[in-house]
Design an enzyme around this catalytic site. Sequence first.
Site, PDB file in Angstrom:
ATOM      1  N   ASP A 247       0.870  -1.153   0.000  1.00  0.00           N
ATOM      2  CA  ASP A 247       0.000   0.000   0.000  1.00  0.00           C
ATOM      3  C   ASP A 247       0.917   1.215   0.000  1.00  0.00           C
ATOM      4  OD1 ASP A 247      -2.272   1.545   0.403  1.00  0.00           O
ATOM      5  OD2 ASP A 247      -1.866   1.617   2.549  1.00  0.00           O
TER       6      ASP A 247
ATOM      7  N   LYS B 171      -7.560  -4.463  -5.230  1.00  0.00           N
ATOM      8  CA  LYS B 171      -6.240  -4.847  -4.728  1.00  0.00           C
ATOM      9  C   LYS B 171      -6.185  -6.356  -4.570  1.00  0.00           C
ATOM     10  CE  LYS B 171      -5.116  -0.655  -2.111  1.00  0.00           C
ATOM     11  NZ  LYS B 171      -4.683  -0.142  -0.817  1.00  0.00           N
TER      12      LYS B 171
ATOM     13  N   ASN C  87      -8.505  -0.680   4.158  1.00  0.00           N
ATOM     14  CA  ASN C  87      -8.657  -0.971   2.728  1.00  0.00           C
ATOM     15  C   ASN C  87      -7.633  -1.981   2.225  1.00  0.00           C
ATOM     16  OD1 ASN C  87      -6.580   0.769   3.124  1.00  0.00           O
ATOM     17  ND2 ASN C  87      -6.926   1.943   1.254  1.00  0.00           N
TER      18      ASN C  87
END
EC number: 7.6.2.1
Lengths: 1116, 326
Positions: free
Chosen positions: A409, A795, A819
Amino acid sequence: MFRRSFHRFCAAEEKRVGTRTVILGNHPVSATETYIAPRFCDNRIVSSKYTLWNFLPKNLFEQFRRIANFYFLIIFLVQVTVDTPTSPVTSGLPLFFVITVTAIKQGYEDWLRHRADNEVNKSTVYVIENAERVKKESEKIKVGDVVEVQADETFPCDLILLSSCTRDGICHVTTASLDGESNYKTHYAVHDTNALCSAESIDNLRAAIECEQPQPDLYKFVGRISIYNNSFEPVARSLGPENLLLKGATLKNTKKIYGVAVYTGMETKMALNYQGKSQKRSAVEKSINAFLIVYLLILLTKAAVCTGLKYLWQSNPHNDEPWYNQKTQKERDTFKVLKIFTDFLSFMVLFNFIIPVSMYVTVEMQKFLGSFFISWDKDFYDEDINEGALVNTSDLNEELGQVDYVFTDKTGTLTENSMEFIECCIDGYKYKGVTQETDGLSQTDGPVTYLEKADKNREELFLRALCLCHTVEIKINDTVDGATESADLTYVSSSPDEIALVKGAKKYGFTFLGIRNGHMKVENQRKEIEEYELLHTLSFDSVRRRMSVIVKTPAGDILLFCKGADSAVFPRVQNHEVAPIKVHVEQNAVDGYRTLCIAFKEITPDDYERIDRQLIEAKMALQDREEKMDKVFDDIETNMNLIGATAVEDKLQDQAAETIEALHAAGLKVWVLTGDKMETAKSTCYACRLFQTSTEILELTTKTVEDGERKEDRLHELLIEYRKKLLHEFPKNSRSLKKAWTEHQEYGLIIDGSTLSLILNSTQDSGSNSYKSIFLQICMKCTAVLCCRMAPLQKAQIVRMVKNLKGSPITLSIGDGANDVSMILESHVGIGIKGKEGRQAARNSDYSVPKFKHLKKLLLAHGHLYYMRIAHLVQYFFYKNLCFILPQFLYQFFCGFSQQPLYDAAYLTMYNICFTSLPILAYSLLEQHINIDTLTSDPRLYMKISGNAMLQLGPFLYWTLLAAYEGTVFFFGTYFISQTSSLEDNGKVIGNWTFGTIVFTVLVFTVTLKLALDTRFWTWINHFVIWGSLAFYMFFSFFWGGIIWPFLRQQRMYFVFAHMLSSVSTWLAIILLIFISLFPEILLILLKNVKRRSARSPTFELPTLLSYKHVDSGDS
Amino acid sequence: MAMNYNAKDEVDGGPACAPGGTAKNRRPDNTAFKQQRLPAWQPILTAGTVLPTFFIIGLIFIPIGIGIFVTSNNIREIEGNVFMYYGLSNFYQNHRRYVKSRDDSQLNGDSSALLNPSKECEPYRRNEDKPIAPCGAIANSMFNDTLELFLVGNGSYLTSIPLKKKGIAWWTDKNVKFRNPPGGEIPLEERFKGTTKPVNWVKPVYMLDSDQDNNGFINEDFIVWMRTAALPTFRKLYRLIERKSDLHPTLPAGQYYLNITYNYPVHSFDGRKRMILSTISWMGGKNPFLGIAYITIGSISFLLGVVLLVINHKYRNSSNTADITI
């Protein structure tokens, strides 16, 4: 398992779909309706798996579901039922040991869970019953009960807040134990019930709550409360997550609240969230299973060969039953087929030690104990959060050494996620730096000053927008009142951006002072306090990528302020305003700042009335509330006026660049998956050296794709073009790709979410496949890939896509926010960063570390060592057991295939448990064949073990052949040595047990010394266990043979060992055989040395990290 | 790991901690063990350490080998005590059914086992409703040929060579593992009352020898037989021929006459019988294997040492670093 069935039991009354109706206090709502109380499950939390009476059967059942345990159980049962060469004890004892140890461990863990459960279930709560406050145990709460909770208590179940006993009907909670966010969240009571502040008044309330059936999403709740006042028509109010108090959260800053239980026990959101994660299995485990199958085949072959030869040999009658060795009548009468079958089983039993039960125990122990080294590592300790690394699963330690792809990330992982307000632009004018106190905004930063300034009104509007359009709260310390006026305000929010913006506004003179009774207080530049009534908050979500507030100014105007990503805001404002601001936004993005655009809109009272109605309607909806809300929000946030934009800097994490570089050098592919926008992400990637200046960037973004008429055609073109470029660059041999990176032009790929979904969900049926495959081909050739504008699920989609590539590479995901959870769960190894966006990622991860930089040591040192250790452990285990069993197999050729064991039963049993277990365990915990410092400083060493290198066919064959060689030496060496009248100086002869003991002694010494040869890191522990094991073997053998054992029928080992050692020849023979067995190993080590020596260039030096690539490319 | 949150939350419940309480320091201990920095000996196999090892091994092994080889070859000369062995081939004393067909408790003098032998002894457990002592296939098939050795003197005059029956079994077997049933002064026959002899035996166990110290279960021929051989071709010690004086050889050169009372059938299983006379050295009977193996391994080590020395020398010239790291 059990819990699931428990659920089923709970929900048996009604299906999960639809809604449930909760009657407040379980009073009948109206006299006319006959009310049948629906049954919900009680408020007992059951996290334990067993109860006292089902522990034994259930635990045993679960343990024997493991294939290995089941295999040993079968062997044991065969031994019990069939006449087998070894007594059932030989395999029963180890199995019993393993099962008992596991059962004790699991029992203890369950006891802890029971204790924790009890603590929760038996805790005292106060329930309002018949207008009285009744003390109860928590587990007695039923759905519909009204519960009173005091400050600093945790909520015993999921409650709908009825009244907080404050005027504004709010209460503060912290959900630290749920998602790790320690800030205070505000929850609201419905207006109509807020005034009810005593047990009596609450008890008089007649209401029914209709809400959805429990679902695990912590942040979603849809419900409706119907309040039956004296009037006949019930008043309906909508309920959302802001009304729901979750079990496990703690009440703060509020004296007491009343709430009605809606979800209890195992149906609370917390319980639903803690359901077991899917088990991840490491590549090594898969290898073990593969080896297991090979060895099973060897076992079966051996047993079959022996059975066949036995009957061939027995076809000669004087072999089958010579006069001196007659069968019993029963044996003669047995059917031949049955006899063949039991003979086969007997051979299986005789050779079953080839698959050692203890290997599983040792592997488990190695993983469990080994994982402590990660949490003990002080290099992973972070001063700021006062925490080190955390290991959630110890099953994947070795997988850390096998990673091929790293998905990271950006925000909070590569960057600090500590936001700093850098600059803003209002109407296209740039503002940077701190203002003078005296006159509004001015440029004081640097010599270059912008003389033009925006209109004063616009400035103030912009700053007011910053002050109003957010969900920031003020952290109130102990005193509820008064603190607001103090000089330093502590802002808390779930998003650090917002805090940065509010602080930014403060720098320019507008201070947000908090919300009181639905009014936001703002102190303006003139130190006056302005109060705005907060009418609606159109909260942020990652799809809309913006949020808005509707406020009423002191003057009575109704204003909407909106802030959001440029792409989300620009289409919704007047076109002519966009251009000047867009320039700034893009410039900021290139600089690596996070930008947000601010817009506003005036709403006429008529419009507001309509909007208000729509919003309330949507909020009230029970079905599809989300979509309805979205639609209303969409309608409202249009035709706005753009005021300006902000730029917030997110600093790179300490050593992020070095870490990425090291990972690259280690042959890992690093992909950055971020929700951020391309320009920002790209600049971060450059900053952290994911892309070098020399890297050629291939872009697959909406920008590049939208050039063409038809998106898909253009996309197709691009894909083909890129592939051509890359294939040209890398001629066929994709295998040497890792090397190729350093030699060729490097490529980086940038793709965004919408293009990705275009590729993945292409409408062309035939084309979709090829799009995807071309895309993957491109991806695989690129050193670095940046995926921006990713939704959380995308993702995970990417991770899954890479996971399923040919050769199924090992993926690792690292992230810090909620997330990233999906991608952390999806990848082989999930790493959470204990970041500022809560602990959700860390909680769902397999390992969590405080910072991104820790990934380097985690992979390069810990991962490498763990992999090497466990791979060696596995190979060694199979090796030592083949060594062990092969002589036994060979002996069958000399004892008429009669399943006569070569070794005594005690040796058969103890070999794996006592004599050879500890040295390998110590080795697999402590070995450092390469120094930790060297491992971290030379990332290329990581490549040596990539692709499960130590458990491939080659090494496996090597170990197997070595074992076969040694087993043969043991047996035939002893065979030739015993081809004499006597080994002693008094002429006495030895028997078969002495023969077996010689073989066994050579065996124990050889396998232990082989491990000693492999050990490169001799701590005192290694010395202790290696020499200790050998000493123990000697001691045990003396002891075992030293006594006539009272309960044994057979005294076959009596004085065998001592007698054996009284002969000089035996000593010499044992030493010789040990040496012959180890000779090839020593030779190989030497040859390897010589080879490496000759291959090594004399000027070789370990390259320093930063210059590594240049050195390498220069070298080769 | 389903729901261990409760326990966990207690630990890191963060703000839930009692106010004012000192925050637990979670800094990992900086101990050598926890940081994986225990002091350790890290052997690096270098040419410098390996080469001498090879030479030393060679230098030790070769003399040992030669010593063994020479000793082994000298054994033929009949000097000192001579040991008389009988050998059987193709006789599977190591067959599982055979090996387990005995009752060590009975042989140890246990009274209950005497009258109720182990099931393992089947089908040699009972005969004519009486328990067999000693039971089992091993005992039943005890070697019962008698060997006598005579020196053929002048005029075919036979001088009997005295053969010593005792001292052929392991001391621990004779004195601890094998015991007659208890009874002190009672005659052996009484002590075995209620049992019957093994089927194949001519005489019962208490009539194996006239010497009471070598009779019953502690008869040494019996004990030797009961130690099952490891391989189907085996030898067992039969008698000792003790050297009378240092002046005369134990068995002087000459013609010998071996008288075999043939009782033991071996033809039925293609077996062979042998009689071996051998002297014994400090390392036991004649066995060239051990000596040759030592010499071979020693030589190989030595040779390798030389080869490696040469290689190492060559590399030393090309590069100055002497170490070969693993």
